[in-house]
Design an enzyme around this catalytic site. Structure first.
Site, PDB file in Angstrom:
ATOM      1  N   MET A  36      38.777  44.703  55.391  1.00 36.05           N
ATOM      2  CA  MET A  36      39.921  44.308  54.588  1.00 36.05           C
ATOM      3  C   MET A  36      39.549  43.215  53.596  1.00 36.05           C
ATOM      4  O   MET A  36      38.784  42.311  53.912  1.00 36.05           O
ATOM      5  CB  MET A  36      41.018  43.771  55.530  1.00 36.05           C
ATOM      6  CG  MET A  36      42.227  43.199  54.844  1.00 36.05           C
ATOM      7  SD  MET A  36      43.405  42.530  56.032  1.00 36.05           S
ATOM      8  CE  MET A  36      42.566  41.033  56.549  1.00 36.05           C
ATOM      9  N   CYS A  37      40.112  43.326  52.390  1.00 31.93           N
ATOM     10  CA  CYS A  37      40.040  42.246  51.403  1.00 31.93           C
ATOM     11  C   CYS A  37      41.448  42.048  50.864  1.00 31.93           C
ATOM     12  O   CYS A  37      42.417  42.272  51.588  1.00 31.93           O
ATOM     13  CB  CYS A  37      39.016  42.558  50.308  1.00 31.93           C
ATOM     14  SG  CYS A  37      39.434  43.978  49.270  1.00 31.93           S
ATOM     15  N   HIS A  38      41.594  41.654  49.618  1.00 31.59           N
ATOM     16  CA  HIS A  38      42.937  41.434  49.073  1.00 31.59           C
ATOM     17  C   HIS A  38      43.632  42.754  48.747  1.00 31.59           C
ATOM     18  O   HIS A  38      44.736  43.010  49.215  1.00 31.59           O
ATOM     19  CB  HIS A  38      42.864  40.544  47.835  1.00 31.59           C
ATOM     20  CG  HIS A  38      44.213  40.081  47.365  1.00 31.59           C
ATOM     21  ND1 HIS A  38      44.372  39.407  46.189  1.00 31.59           N
ATOM     22  CD2 HIS A  38      45.457  40.180  47.887  1.00 31.59           C
ATOM     23  CE1 HIS A  38      45.658  39.110  46.008  1.00 31.59           C
ATOM     24  NE2 HIS A  38      46.331  39.582  47.029  1.00 31.59           N
ATOM     25  N   GLY A  63      41.583  45.946  48.468  1.00 28.26           N
ATOM     26  CA  GLY A  63      40.819  47.086  48.962  1.00 28.26           C
ATOM     27  C   GLY A  63      39.557  47.427  48.201  1.00 28.26           C
ATOM     28  O   GLY A  63      38.815  48.309  48.621  1.00 28.26           O
ATOM     29  N   ILE A  97      45.008  43.220  52.402  1.00 27.17           N
ATOM     30  CA  ILE A  97      45.972  42.397  53.126  1.00 27.17           C
ATOM     31  C   ILE A  97      47.350  42.478  52.468  1.00 27.17           C
ATOM     32  O   ILE A  97      48.377  42.310  53.141  1.00 27.17           O
ATOM     33  CB  ILE A  97      45.502  40.932  53.271  1.00 27.17           C
ATOM     34  CG1 ILE A  97      46.347  40.226  54.344  1.00 27.17           C
ATOM     35  CG2 ILE A  97      45.525  40.209  51.934  1.00 27.17           C
ATOM     36  CD1 ILE A  97      45.787  38.900  54.812  1.00 27.17           C
TER      37      ILE A  97
END
Length: 100
Positions: free
Chosen positions: A57-59, A61, A86
């Site tokens: 996961m990042c901000h 994708g 997220i």
């Protein structure tokens, strides 16, 4: 997202790998996530547990997609990119997680 929801609801074990930077995690985070910034993943790959599904996961994708591809080439076999990051997690799975 539906698959991750089903895993959470059923208690299935998985690792949520958050590859955002510390400043981003200070704005919003998921309890229990393994946190390794994208720039450190290569050096810290031994810190990532094998044998369980791995959700990266990042901000939004994009970074997590790159990390997921890297981890597959490194030998991880059950790797998923959390599309929407997220932000989607907060919108669809846990509204208590801040959005930024």
């Amino acid at each position: 997202m539906d698959e991750l929801r089903a895993w959470k609801d059923s208690g299935k074990e998985y690792v949520l790998l958050d590859v955002r930077e510390p400043v981003e995690r200070a704005l919003a985070s998921v309890s229990g996530a393994l946190t390794i910034p994208m720039t450190e993943v290569h050096a810290r790959v031994a810190d990532i547990p094998a044998g369980k599904p791995l959700v990266v996961m990042c901000h939004y994708g994009e970074r997590s997609a790159r990390v997921a591809r890297f981890l597959v080439t490194y030998g991880f076999t059950d790797v998923y990119n959390l599309e929407g990051g997220i932000d989607a997690y907060a919108s669809h799975l846990d509204p208590t997680v801040n959005r930024y």
